[in-house]
Design an enzyme around this catalytic site. Structure first.
Site, PDB file in Angstrom:
ATOM      1  N   ARG A  30       4.180   8.570   4.479  1.00  0.00           N
ATOM      2  CA  ARG A  30       5.467   7.907   4.365  1.00  0.00           C
ATOM      3  C   ARG A  30       6.043   8.125   2.967  1.00  0.00           C
ATOM      4  O   ARG A  30       5.325   8.490   2.033  1.00  0.00           O
ATOM      5  CB  ARG A  30       5.313   6.404   4.621  1.00  0.00           C
ATOM      6  CG  ARG A  30       5.049   6.032   6.053  1.00  0.00           C
ATOM      7  CD  ARG A  30       4.757   4.540   6.209  1.00  0.00           C
ATOM      8  NE  ARG A  30       3.454   4.167   5.649  1.00  0.00           N
ATOM      9  CZ  ARG A  30       2.966   2.931   5.659  1.00  0.00           C
ATOM     10  NH1 ARG A  30       3.679   1.942   6.179  1.00  0.00           N
ATOM     11  NH2 ARG A  30       1.772   2.676   5.142  1.00  0.00           N
ATOM     12  N   LYS A  56       2.792   2.281  -0.662  1.00  0.00           N
ATOM     13  CA  LYS A  56       1.517   1.574  -0.768  1.00  0.00           C
ATOM     14  C   LYS A  56       1.178   1.268  -2.219  1.00  0.00           C
ATOM     15  O   LYS A  56       1.748   1.838  -3.147  1.00  0.00           O
ATOM     16  CB  LYS A  56       0.390   2.409  -0.145  1.00  0.00           C
ATOM     17  CG  LYS A  56       0.514   2.567   1.365  1.00  0.00           C
ATOM     18  CD  LYS A  56       0.492   1.238   2.097  1.00  0.00           C
ATOM     19  CE  LYS A  56      -0.853   0.550   2.040  1.00  0.00           C
ATOM     20  NZ  LYS A  56      -0.857  -0.747   2.793  1.00  0.00           N
ATOM     21  N   HIS A  96      -0.095  -6.206  -1.279  1.00  0.00           N
ATOM     22  CA  HIS A  96      -1.176  -6.916  -0.583  1.00  0.00           C
ATOM     23  C   HIS A  96      -2.280  -7.298  -1.557  1.00  0.00           C
ATOM     24  O   HIS A  96      -3.473  -7.081  -1.299  1.00  0.00           O
ATOM     25  CB  HIS A  96      -1.730  -6.060   0.563  1.00  0.00           C
ATOM     26  CG  HIS A  96      -0.754  -5.812   1.671  1.00  0.00           C
ATOM     27  ND1 HIS A  96      -0.334  -6.794   2.549  1.00  0.00           N
ATOM     28  CD2 HIS A  96      -0.100  -4.683   2.048  1.00  0.00           C
ATOM     29  CE1 HIS A  96       0.531  -6.289   3.411  1.00  0.00           C
ATOM     30  NE2 HIS A  96       0.696  -5.007   3.132  1.00  0.00           N
ATOM     31  N   GLU A 124       5.817  -7.362   0.910  1.00  0.00           N
ATOM     32  CA  GLU A 124       5.257  -8.238   1.943  1.00  0.00           C
ATOM     33  C   GLU A 124       5.474  -9.717   1.694  1.00  0.00           C
ATOM     34  O   GLU A 124       5.276 -10.532   2.610  1.00  0.00           O
ATOM     35  CB  GLU A 124       3.762  -7.962   2.136  1.00  0.00           C
ATOM     36  CG  GLU A 124       2.852  -8.431   1.015  1.00  0.00           C
ATOM     37  CD  GLU A 124       2.737  -7.445  -0.129  1.00  0.00           C
ATOM     38  OE1 GLU A 124       1.940  -7.706  -1.048  1.00  0.00           O
ATOM     39  OE2 GLU A 124       3.435  -6.405  -0.104  1.00  0.00           O
TER      40      GLU A 124
END
Length: 368
Positions: free
Chosen positions: A15, A73, A93, A116
């Protein structure tokens, strides 16, 4: 503002955090963008497209030597040397990651703005939702794949055979992941049951998915009973910003039939199944208690074109605000301010500090 778009380094992560269209809009608004060579190739976007949109194509150091880095990420250890006080907008995360990443962010003075934990006015997670949907769809598909005897499974197909449903799927969680996993598994033709916390969702899910969808309120005894006959378990538990709770114990997993499969979509936040541990696309499964475990931490990376288009559609409005106003964009916007996880050597998201046992590093950041 100077914005950098590095190439992702996580295993099989193809991605990219910006499309050429997004780059063109930022450049037209006065920002400069540096794109690392090859950053978009895995999602089908060539360097030439980014250059035509107004970006400068550079190396990895140039893509990180900016005011704001945009990623998909969290930074990996190979990227830690590039953390030098800039802002990074990505999925972090942190509550489910080893504390070394958070310590590095703190020591480097980096500002971590996490997709997130960003909320909209209704308290939903708009930047997590598109990837949750893709991961939910994928959970049922990958579970069906590993149930095949040739892939180590018990040989049960999730599907209708002459009008009769075969295979039993238990999904724990009634959010975005759970809904998409249930819809996909039901569409394949399996018997599907959802364990959720909101009884009112049962009727809505049956209306949108199908009348034969099972639903019960999530509690340990009922989960254990249902697991004894489940062929596929999908863990879809979410705690906003915090580490996921274990809702399935090792003993519950041991009670499943050998060759059954579980997919823990909560693994980014530490996992909701006691026997889960993070895996990667190049080595996605392992067996514990006789059950095949699929716990890949970047599941949507398997479908980078679809994932990139869905992700950037959601993230770009917030990115544009950051490009225009910096952290001032978070002031007066309580939902956007919740995206701030680390700033100026402090953890600014309490659930992250609690999950990592680092409350001494917590400091409230009041954007108002």
């Amino acid at each position: 503002m100077k914005i950098g778009l590095p190439r992702e380094t996580k295993d099989n992560e193809n991605r990219v955090a910006m499309t050429p269209r997004g780059v063109a809009q930022l450049c037209a608004s006065g920002s400069s963008v540096v794109v690392q060579e090859g950053a978009g190739v895995g999602s089908g976007f060539a360097d030439a497209e980014y250059a035509a949109a107004g970006a400068r194509i550079g190396d990895v150091e140039e893509a990180w030597d900016v005011d704001l880095v945009v990623k998909v990420k969290e930074p990996l250890e190979s990227e830690y040397p590039f953390l030098a006080g800039q802002s990074v907008f990505t999925y972090f995360h942190l509550a489910g990651c080893p504390p070394h990443l958070t310590r590095t962010l703190l020591e480097s003075g980096t500002t971590a703005i996490a997709y997130e934990t960003l909320e909209d006015a209704a308290g939903r997670l708009p930047l997590l939702a598109p990837m949750s949907a893709i991961a939910g769809n994928m959970a049922s598909l990958v579970g069906a794949y590993y149930l095949a005897r040739a892939h180590g499974g018990k040989g049960v197909q999730l599907g209708q055979v002459l009008g009769i449903r075969h295979g039993r799927v238990l999904i724990i969680g009634d959010g975005v992941v759970g809904f998409h996993a249930a819809r996909t598994a039901y569409g394949l033709g399996a018997h599907v049951t959802v364990a959720g916390l909101d009884a009112d969702k049962a009727a809505r899910m049956r209306a949108e998915i199908g009348p034969d969808l099972g639903f019960f309120l999530s509690e340990p005894r009922a989960i254990a009973e249902e697991l004894r006959r489940a062929d596929l378990l999908v863990g879809a538990v979410l705690q906003h910003g915090a580490r996921a709770d274990y809702v399935v114990s090792r003993d519950m997993v041991a009670g499943m039939e050998p060759g059954s499969v579980l997919v823990d979509v909560s693994i980014d936040q530490g996992g909701c199944i006691e026997t889960s541990r993070p895996t990667r696309h190049s080595d996605p499964v392992y067996v514990s208690e006789g059950v095949i475990h699929y716990c890949v931490t970047n599941m949507p990376g398997a479908y980078p074109r679809t994932s990139t288009l869905a992700l950037t559609e959601a993230t770009f409005p917030y990115l544009a605000k950051l490009a225009e106003r910096g952290l001032d964009a978070l002031r007066g916007d309580p939902g956007f301010s919740k995206a701030l996880n680390v700033h100026r050597g402090h953890i600014t998201c309490r659930p992250v500090a609690e999950a990592l046992g680092m409350l001494e590093k917590y400091q409230d950041w009041n954007p108002l």
